[in-house]
Design a protein around this motif. Sequence first.
Motif, PDB file in Angstrom:
ATOM      1  N   GLY A  57       1.966  16.994  -4.420  1.00 23.57           N
ATOM      2  CA  GLY A  57       1.543  15.738  -5.038  1.00 23.57           C
ATOM      3  C   GLY A  57       1.390  14.616  -4.042  1.00 23.57           C
ATOM      4  O   GLY A  57       1.066  14.832  -2.876  1.00 23.57           O
ATOM      5  N   PHE A  58       1.635  13.383  -4.487  1.00 24.60           N
ATOM      6  CA  PHE A  58       1.500  12.191  -3.654  1.00 24.60           C
ATOM      7  C   PHE A  58       2.874  11.717  -3.192  1.00 24.60           C
ATOM      8  O   PHE A  58       3.836  11.765  -3.952  1.00 24.60           O
ATOM      9  N   PHE A  59       2.912  11.239  -1.937  1.00 23.72           N
ATOM     10  CA  PHE A  59       4.145  10.686  -1.374  1.00 23.72           C
ATOM     11  C   PHE A  59       3.802   9.394  -0.652  1.00 23.72           C
ATOM     12  O   PHE A  59       2.672   9.211  -0.187  1.00 23.72           O
ATOM     13  N   SER A  60       4.778   8.502  -0.520  1.00 24.85           N
ATOM     14  CA  SER A  60       4.516   7.208   0.110  1.00 24.85           C
ATOM     15  C   SER A  60       4.298   7.317   1.616  1.00 24.85           C
ATOM     16  O   SER A  60       3.667   6.461   2.209  1.00 24.85           O
ATOM     17  N   ASN A  61       4.821   8.372   2.253  1.00 30.18           N
ATOM     18  CA  ASN A  61       4.509   8.627   3.657  1.00 30.18           C
ATOM     19  C   ASN A  61       4.813  10.093   3.994  1.00 30.18           C
ATOM     20  O   ASN A  61       5.378  10.824   3.174  1.00 30.18           O
ATOM     21  N   ALA A  62       4.441  10.512   5.184  1.00 26.99           N
ATOM     22  CA  ALA A  62       4.587  11.914   5.585  1.00 26.99           C
ATOM     23  C   ALA A  62       6.043  12.348   5.679  1.00 26.99           C
ATOM     24  O   ALA A  62       6.359  13.517   5.463  1.00 26.99           O
ATOM     25  N   CYS A  63       6.934  11.424   5.990  1.00 25.22           N
ATOM     26  CA  CYS A  63       8.357  11.768   6.084  1.00 25.22           C
ATOM     27  C   CYS A  63       8.898  12.226   4.732  1.00 25.22           C
ATOM     28  O   CYS A  63       9.593  13.232   4.643  1.00 25.22           O
ATOM     29  N   ALA A  73      10.745   3.064   5.093  1.00 17.47           N
ATOM     30  CA  ALA A  73      10.075   2.516   3.916  1.00 17.47           C
ATOM     31  C   ALA A  73       8.718   1.943   4.303  1.00 17.47           C
ATOM     32  O   ALA A  73       8.402   0.790   4.043  1.00 17.47           O
ATOM     33  N   ILE A  74       7.905   2.760   4.937  1.00 16.32           N
ATOM     34  CA  ILE A  74       6.562   2.375   5.349  1.00 16.32           C
ATOM     35  C   ILE A  74       5.583   3.014   4.391  1.00 16.32           C
ATOM     36  O   ILE A  74       5.627   4.230   4.167  1.00 16.32           O
ATOM     37  N   PHE A  75       4.699   2.215   3.792  1.00 17.19           N
ATOM     38  CA  PHE A  75       3.728   2.754   2.850  1.00 17.19           C
ATOM     39  C   PHE A  75       2.507   3.233   3.614  1.00 17.19           C
ATOM     40  O   PHE A  75       1.692   2.447   4.104  1.00 17.19           O
TER      41      PHE A  75
END
Length: 67
Positions: A48-54, A37-39
């Motif tokens: 689209g957009f994601f909160s991180n590469a994972c 859960a790292i932004f």
Amino acid sequence: MTKMIRVFLLGLVVTSTMGSVSYADRCVPDPNVVCPAIFDPVDCAKGGFFSNACFAAAACARGCRPA
């Protein structure tokens, strides 16, 4: 003669199926992946957009870059 026709038709089906979809397009999202859960947002050309590469990788997004 009938066996030769069956083998020929099977070859056509296999060849047409393999030619239409590349192996790179066969990504299947894995519901068991646990991402941190790292932004650290990424913007993906296909996804689209994601909160991180994972999260982007788990969703099979492509062309990702830092947002």
